[in-house]
Motif scaffolding. Sequence first.
Motif, short mmCIF file in Angstrom:
data_model
loop_
_atom_site.label_atom_id
_atom_site.label_comp_id
_atom_site.label_asym_id
_atom_site.label_seq_id
_atom_site.Cartn_x
_atom_site.Cartn_y
_atom_site.Cartn_z
N PRO A 264 -0.04 0.24 9.19
CA PRO A 264 -0.61 1.46 8.62
C PRO A 264 -0.77 1.42 7.10
O PRO A 264 -1.63 2.09 6.54
CB PRO A 264 0.38 2.56 9.04
N SER A 265 0.03 0.63 6.42
CA SER A 265 -0.05 0.55 4.96
C SER A 265 -0.99 -0.55 4.48
O SER A 265 -1.24 -0.67 3.29
CB SER A 265 1.34 0.33 4.36
N LEU A 266 -1.50 -1.35 5.40
CA LEU A 266 -2.31 -2.51 5.01
C LEU A 266 -3.54 -2.12 4.20
O LEU A 266 -3.84 -2.74 3.18
CB LEU A 266 -2.73 -3.32 6.23
N ASP A 267 -4.26 -1.10 4.66
CA ASP A 267 -5.49 -0.74 3.96
C ASP A 267 -5.24 -0.36 2.50
O ASP A 267 -6.10 -0.55 1.65
CB ASP A 267 -6.22 0.39 4.70
N ALA A 268 -4.05 0.19 2.23
CA ALA A 268 -3.72 0.60 0.86
C ALA A 268 -3.55 -0.59 -0.08
O ALA A 268 -3.76 -0.46 -1.28
CB ALA A 268 -2.46 1.46 0.85
N VAL A 269 -3.16 -1.74 0.46
CA VAL A 269 -2.87 -2.90 -0.41
C VAL A 269 -3.81 -4.08 -0.14
O VAL A 269 -3.72 -5.10 -0.82
CB VAL A 269 -1.41 -3.36 -0.27
N LYS A 270 -4.71 -3.94 0.82
CA LYS A 270 -5.57 -5.06 1.23
C LYS A 270 -6.38 -5.62 0.06
O LYS A 270 -6.41 -6.83 -0.16
CB LYS A 270 -6.50 -4.58 2.34
N LYS A 271 -7.06 -4.75 -0.69
CA LYS A 271 -7.89 -5.24 -1.79
C LYS A 271 -7.02 -5.88 -2.86
O LYS A 271 -7.39 -6.92 -3.43
CB LYS A 271 -8.73 -4.11 -2.38
N ASP A 272 -5.87 -5.29 -3.16
CA ASP A 272 -4.97 -5.88 -4.15
C ASP A 272 -4.56 -7.30 -3.73
O ASP A 272 -4.54 -8.22 -4.55
CB ASP A 272 -3.71 -5.03 -4.33
N ILE A 273 -4.24 -7.46 -2.45
CA ILE A 273 -3.80 -8.77 -1.94
C ILE A 273 -4.95 -9.79 -2.05
O ILE A 273 -4.75 -10.90 -2.54
CB ILE A 273 -3.30 -8.64 -0.49
N THR A 274 -6.14 -9.42 -1.59
CA THR A 274 -7.24 -10.39 -1.62
C THR A 274 -7.65 -10.70 -3.07
O THR A 274 -8.00 -11.84 -3.37
CB THR A 274 -8.45 -9.91 -0.80
#
Length: 141
Positions: A116-126
Amino acid sequence: MPSPTLYDDLKNALNQFKTFLDANVATIKPAIQALKQIPQVGPQIGQLVTKLIGLLTSLKTQIQNLNVGGIQGLAQVAGFSGAAKTLLQTAETLLPDQKAAIDDVLNVVNVVTGLPSLDAVKKDITDLIDAIVGDLNALNA
């Protein structure tokens, strides 16, 4: 405050690695170039950086392919997996001969719990992966 998820931990690890590279690329690059000239370690140094780039590229692809925003009930599934994690960690003490099987399930639980928290940090990670791969390509040039 909720405990950090797998993706929060990944973002933090990438941030630390990027910070290290930013502070040390100027020093590391000449050292890597010098090590590449030593026949006993030269090929392995280049392979190390190349394999790291490949792994980060694979990681980026996997993160990009995780599209969970439209899944109904995802928060409840994450709650279920969080409860299962507590149960498995408790059972691990009582079933030491099942540790490998429990660890396999815990690995899946850790991925699911953080979805559930992935979308919040996805762009930061990529973005961090892209920046790190750029630094690694500069080191290996």
